[in-house]
Design a protein around this motif. Sequence first.
Motif, PDB file in Angstrom:
ATOM      1  N   TYR A  35      27.407  19.379  21.575  1.00  0.00           N
ATOM      2  CA  TYR A  35      26.471  20.015  22.235  1.00  0.00           C
ATOM      3  C   TYR A  35      25.317  18.941  22.515  1.00  0.00           C
ATOM      4  CZ  TYR A  35      22.331  23.239  22.754  1.00  0.00           C
ATOM      5  OH  TYR A  35      21.343  23.876  23.174  1.00  0.00           O
ATOM      6  N   ASN A  36      24.727  19.166  23.660  1.00  0.00           N
ATOM      7  CA  ASN A  36      23.634  18.291  24.192  1.00  0.00           C
ATOM      8  C   ASN A  36      22.479  19.089  24.264  1.00  0.00           C
ATOM      9  OD1 ASN A  36      21.672  17.094  25.882  1.00  0.00           O
ATOM     10  ND2 ASN A  36      23.419  15.714  27.117  1.00  0.00           N
ATOM     11  N   PRO A  37      21.542  18.923  23.273  1.00  0.00           N
ATOM     12  CA  PRO A  37      20.395  19.778  23.205  1.00  0.00           C
ATOM     13  C   PRO A  37      19.341  19.606  24.619  1.00  0.00           C
ATOM     14  CG  PRO A  37      20.251  18.064  21.582  1.00  0.00           C
ATOM     15  CD  PRO A  37      21.381  17.895  22.208  1.00  0.00           C
ATOM     16  N   LEU A  38      19.651  18.602  25.117  1.00  0.00           N
ATOM     17  CA  LEU A  38      18.632  18.265  26.234  1.00  0.00           C
ATOM     18  C   LEU A  38      19.045  18.989  27.389  1.00  0.00           C
ATOM     19  CD1 LEU A  38      18.198  14.436  26.113  1.00  0.00           C
ATOM     20  CD2 LEU A  38      16.611  16.364  25.179  1.00  0.00           C
ATOM     21  N   THR A  39      20.372  19.041  27.620  1.00  0.00           N
ATOM     22  CA  THR A  39      21.049  19.946  28.959  1.00  0.00           C
ATOM     23  C   THR A  39      21.309  21.030  28.279  1.00  0.00           C
ATOM     24  OG1 THR A  39      23.157  19.308  28.416  1.00  0.00           O
ATOM     25  CG2 THR A  39      21.928  17.822  30.137  1.00  0.00           C
ATOM     26  N   LYS A  40      21.326  21.653  27.201  1.00  0.00           N
ATOM     27  CA  LYS A  40      21.819  22.858  26.584  1.00  0.00           C
ATOM     28  C   LYS A  40      23.095  23.167  26.862  1.00  0.00           C
ATOM     29  CE  LYS A  40      17.085  24.379  26.114  1.00  0.00           C
ATOM     30  NZ  LYS A  40      16.075  25.668  26.442  1.00  0.00           N
ATOM     31  N   HIS A  41      24.234  22.315  26.860  1.00  0.00           N
ATOM     32  CA  HIS A  41      25.401  22.552  27.343  1.00  0.00           C
ATOM     33  C   HIS A  41      26.469  21.828  26.149  1.00  0.00           C
ATOM     34  CE1 HIS A  41      23.903  22.912  31.531  1.00  0.00           C
ATOM     35  NE2 HIS A  41      24.758  23.670  31.780  1.00  0.00           N
ATOM     36  N   TYR A  42      27.591  22.514  26.020  1.00  0.00           N
ATOM     37  CA  TYR A  42      28.548  22.305  25.046  1.00  0.00           C
ATOM     38  C   TYR A  42      29.584  21.785  26.148  1.00  0.00           C
ATOM     39  CZ  TYR A  42      27.338  24.537  20.798  1.00  0.00           C
ATOM     40  OH  TYR A  42      26.835  25.084  19.848  1.00  0.00           O
ATOM     41  N   LYS A  43      30.597  20.808  25.481  1.00  0.00           N
ATOM     42  CA  LYS A  43      31.522  20.296  26.144  1.00  0.00           C
ATOM     43  C   LYS A  43      32.413  19.666  25.317  1.00  0.00           C
ATOM     44  CE  LYS A  43      30.338  15.369  26.561  1.00  0.00           C
ATOM     45  NZ  LYS A  43      30.369  14.097  26.987  1.00  0.00           N
ATOM     46  N   LEU A  44      33.815  19.994  25.983  1.00  0.00           N
ATOM     47  CA  LEU A  44      34.986  19.520  25.084  1.00  0.00           C
ATOM     48  C   LEU A  44      35.072  17.987  24.757  1.00  0.00           C
ATOM     49  CD1 LEU A  44      37.842  21.781  26.686  1.00  0.00           C
ATOM     50  CD2 LEU A  44      36.501  22.073  24.746  1.00  0.00           C
ATOM     51  N   ALA A  45      35.523  17.507  23.669  1.00  0.00           N
ATOM     52  CA  ALA A  45      35.300  16.249  23.265  1.00  0.00           C
ATOM     53  C   ALA A  45      36.426  15.805  22.294  1.00  0.00           C
ATOM     54  CB  ALA A  45      33.876  15.808  22.937  1.00  0.00           C
ATOM     55  N   SER A  46      36.654  14.557  22.013  1.00  0.00           N
ATOM     56  CA  SER A  46      37.742  14.164  20.891  1.00  0.00           C
ATOM     57  C   SER A  46      36.776  14.308  19.601  1.00  0.00           C
ATOM     58  CB  SER A  46      38.191  12.941  21.151  1.00  0.00           C
ATOM     59  OG  SER A  46      37.053  11.659  21.401  1.00  0.00           O
ATOM     60  N   ASP A  47      35.530  14.411  19.447  1.00  0.00           N
ATOM     61  CA  ASP A  47      34.952  14.502  18.144  1.00  0.00           C
ATOM     62  C   ASP A  47      34.834  15.768  17.689  1.00  0.00           C
ATOM     63  OD1 ASP A  47      32.971  14.285  16.308  1.00  0.00           O
ATOM     64  OD2 ASP A  47      31.269  13.703  17.544  1.00  0.00           O
ATOM     65  N   VAL A  48      35.597  15.704  16.431  1.00  0.00           N
ATOM     66  CA  VAL A  48      35.680  16.926  15.805  1.00  0.00           C
ATOM     67  C   VAL A  48      34.935  16.926  14.436  1.00  0.00           C
ATOM     68  CG1 VAL A  48      38.118  17.494  16.635  1.00  0.00           C
ATOM     69  CG2 VAL A  48      37.826  16.178  14.566  1.00  0.00           C
ATOM     70  N   ASP A  49      34.053  16.295  14.413  1.00  0.00           N
ATOM     71  CA  ASP A  49      33.076  16.001  13.298  1.00  0.00           C
ATOM     72  C   ASP A  49      32.087  17.380  12.915  1.00  0.00           C
ATOM     73  OD1 ASP A  49      33.997  13.715  12.942  1.00  0.00           O
ATOM     74  OD2 ASP A  49      32.464  12.590  13.617  1.00  0.00           O
ATOM     75  N   VAL A  50      31.733  17.924  14.027  1.00  0.00           N
ATOM     76  CA  VAL A  50      30.970  19.281  13.922  1.00  0.00           C
ATOM     77  C   VAL A  50      31.588  20.333  14.468  1.00  0.00           C
ATOM     78  CG1 VAL A  50      28.641  20.116  14.422  1.00  0.00           C
ATOM     79  CG2 VAL A  50      28.800  17.887  14.204  1.00  0.00           C
TER      80      VAL A  50
END
Length: 138
Positions: free
Chosen positions: A113-128
């Motif tokens: 999640y990018n709080p500045l753009t308020k958008h989620y995106k798929l990513a390799s990072d599964v930490d959260v």
Amino acid sequence: MSVEYRQITAEALAEEMPGQFDVVTCLEMLEHVPDPSSVIRACFRMVKPGGQVFFSTINRNPKAYLFAIMRAYIMKLLPRGTHDFKKFIRPSELGAWSRQAGLTVKDIIGLTYNPLTKHYKLASDVDVNYMIQTLREE
């Protein structure tokens, strides 16, 4: 096409409609129920052989605590008390419960999640936040 909204547990729906769905999604709710493995078993019962079940939830680690709880509350993205860190689910736990239910884990992907753009995106990072794709074999 009409949509029917119902207030029913996954377990009760699985009893009522076993093997009725090609795809079952269980998104952002496992971390809120008392017995996630029971919900996963219900999803297995609802999906047809050869069907897919998708789960999304929040990982349990310090980074997830910082971003899913602290940042969400500080930025007033969620009301306090929405999440309980102890109920967050590690990917290894979700995978094990899925396999115990009879599902085969096919893929895992993170959501950032990018709080500045308020958008989620798929990513390799599964930490959260993360999602897994499972399959009920034929």
